[in-house]
Design a protein around this motif. Structure first.
Motif, short mmCIF file in Angstrom:
data_model
loop_
_atom_site.label_atom_id
_atom_site.label_comp_id
_atom_site.label_asym_id
_atom_site.label_seq_id
_atom_site.Cartn_x
_atom_site.Cartn_y
_atom_site.Cartn_z
N LEU A 121 23.64 129.29 -72.52
CA LEU A 121 22.72 130.39 -72.25
C LEU A 121 23.53 131.66 -72.06
O LEU A 121 24.48 131.68 -71.27
CB LEU A 121 21.89 130.11 -70.99
N LEU A 122 23.16 132.71 -72.77
CA LEU A 122 23.84 133.98 -72.60
C LEU A 122 22.86 135.12 -72.84
O LEU A 122 21.81 134.94 -73.45
CB LEU A 122 25.03 134.12 -73.56
N THR A 123 23.24 136.27 -72.34
CA THR A 123 22.53 137.51 -72.64
C THR A 123 23.50 138.40 -73.37
O THR A 123 24.59 138.70 -72.87
CB THR A 123 22.01 138.20 -71.37
N MET A 124 23.11 138.79 -74.58
CA MET A 124 23.90 139.76 -75.34
C MET A 124 23.37 141.14 -74.98
O MET A 124 22.16 141.36 -74.94
CB MET A 124 23.76 139.51 -76.84
N PHE A 169 27.46 127.33 -69.97
CA PHE A 169 28.29 127.03 -71.14
C PHE A 169 28.80 125.60 -70.98
O PHE A 169 29.87 125.36 -70.44
CB PHE A 169 29.46 128.03 -71.21
N ASP A 170 27.99 124.65 -71.42
CA ASP A 170 28.32 123.23 -71.32
C ASP A 170 28.86 122.79 -72.68
O ASP A 170 28.11 122.30 -73.53
CB ASP A 170 27.07 122.45 -70.92
N PHE A 171 30.17 122.99 -72.88
CA PHE A 171 30.80 122.82 -74.19
C PHE A 171 31.04 121.34 -74.49
O PHE A 171 32.14 120.82 -74.33
CB PHE A 171 32.11 123.61 -74.24
N GLN A 172 29.96 120.69 -74.93
CA GLN A 172 30.00 119.29 -75.37
C GLN A 172 28.77 119.06 -76.24
O GLN A 172 27.79 119.80 -76.11
CB GLN A 172 30.02 118.34 -74.17
N PRO A 173 28.81 118.08 -77.14
CA PRO A 173 27.63 117.82 -77.95
C PRO A 173 26.40 117.59 -77.07
O PRO A 173 26.44 116.82 -76.11
CB PRO A 173 28.00 116.55 -78.73
N GLY A 174 25.34 118.33 -77.37
CA GLY A 174 24.12 118.28 -76.57
C GLY A 174 24.11 119.27 -75.43
O GLY A 174 23.08 119.45 -74.77
N ALA A 190 39.78 130.24 -78.25
CA ALA A 190 38.97 131.45 -78.08
C ALA A 190 37.48 131.15 -78.23
O ALA A 190 36.64 131.98 -77.88
CB ALA A 190 39.38 132.51 -79.10
N ILE A 191 37.16 129.96 -78.74
CA ILE A 191 35.77 129.55 -78.90
C ILE A 191 35.31 128.71 -77.71
O ILE A 191 34.19 128.86 -77.24
CB ILE A 191 35.58 128.75 -80.21
N ASN A 192 36.17 127.85 -77.20
CA ASN A 192 35.73 126.91 -76.16
C ASN A 192 35.90 127.43 -74.73
O ASN A 192 35.54 126.76 -73.79
CB ASN A 192 36.39 125.54 -76.32
N ASP A 193 36.44 128.62 -74.57
CA ASP A 193 36.60 129.24 -73.26
C ASP A 193 35.54 130.33 -73.11
O ASP A 193 35.60 131.34 -73.80
CB ASP A 193 38.01 129.84 -73.16
N PRO A 194 34.55 130.13 -72.22
CA PRO A 194 33.46 131.10 -72.15
C PRO A 194 33.91 132.51 -71.78
O PRO A 194 33.32 133.48 -72.26
CB PRO A 194 32.52 130.51 -71.09
N ALA A 195 34.95 132.64 -70.98
CA ALA A 195 35.43 133.99 -70.62
C ALA A 195 35.98 134.71 -71.85
O ALA A 195 35.75 135.91 -72.04
CB ALA A 195 36.50 133.89 -69.53
N ARG A 196 36.69 133.99 -72.70
CA ARG A 196 37.22 134.59 -73.92
C ARG A 196 36.13 134.80 -74.96
O ARG A 196 36.10 135.82 -75.64
CB ARG A 196 38.35 133.73 -74.49
N LEU A 197 35.24 133.83 -75.10
CA LEU A 197 34.16 133.95 -76.06
C LEU A 197 33.29 135.17 -75.75
O LEU A 197 32.87 135.88 -76.66
CB LEU A 197 33.32 132.67 -76.06
#
Length: 154
Positions: A57-60, A48-53, A25-32
């Motif tokens: 970018l998101l808009t809340m 959402f480039d889920f890797q170190p470094g 639920a953390i590493n899937d941008p659609a679920r996050l």
């Protein structure tokens, strides 16, 4: 000697799911996007480039129609164990989310650390409430997904 760090907010919740289910639920941008932020917020994830470094970018979108652009970077990732995020825009902080297996599920420890006490203190109450709501929303998303998966196998 016990030292109290007055520039961090620490929250914890036990979720009735495996660390892998919580991590998903953390590493899937659609679920996050479904659970990130306090109650009433929604999200548009632009990158959402889920890797170190990697960049995030998101808009809340706030409940009154406000938009809050956010830029972060993933600094550490341990599959099913830990995610550390450096928030780069606006309020600078490090967020560490640790997942530990416990009897009956996963203990999620959420630690948000700001650079200075002066930066943290004016928003401390909001941060504490928002982080509790964040964890409650994470719990609801993990359980929703878990229940949906169980239904599809029956």
């Amino acid at each position: 000697m016990h030292v109290i760090n007055m520039r961090s907010d620490s929250q914890s919740i036990c979720i009735a799911a495996t660390p892998a289910q919580v991590f998903a639920a953390i590493n899937d941008p659609a679920r996050l996007a479904l659970w990130w932020g306090p109650e009433g917020f929604s999200n548009t994830i632009h990158q959402f480039d889920f890797q170190p470094g990697g960049s995030w970018l998101l808009t809340m979108h706030g409940p009154q129609g406000e938009d809050y652009p956010n830029e972060s970077r993933f600094t550490r990732i341990v599959p099913d164990g830990l995610v550390e995020i450096e928030h780069l825009s606006g309020h600078h902080f490090i967020l560490t989310i640790e997942l530990s297996p416990v009897e009956g599920g996963t203990q999620v420890h959420w630690l948000q650390t700001f650079d200075t006490v002066e930066h943290y203190e004016p928003i401390a109450q909001f941060i504490s409430t928002a982080n509790k709501q964040n964890l409650q929303r994470l719990d609801a998303e993990v359980l929703r997904s878990k229940n949906t998966s169980q239904l599809s196998y029956n």
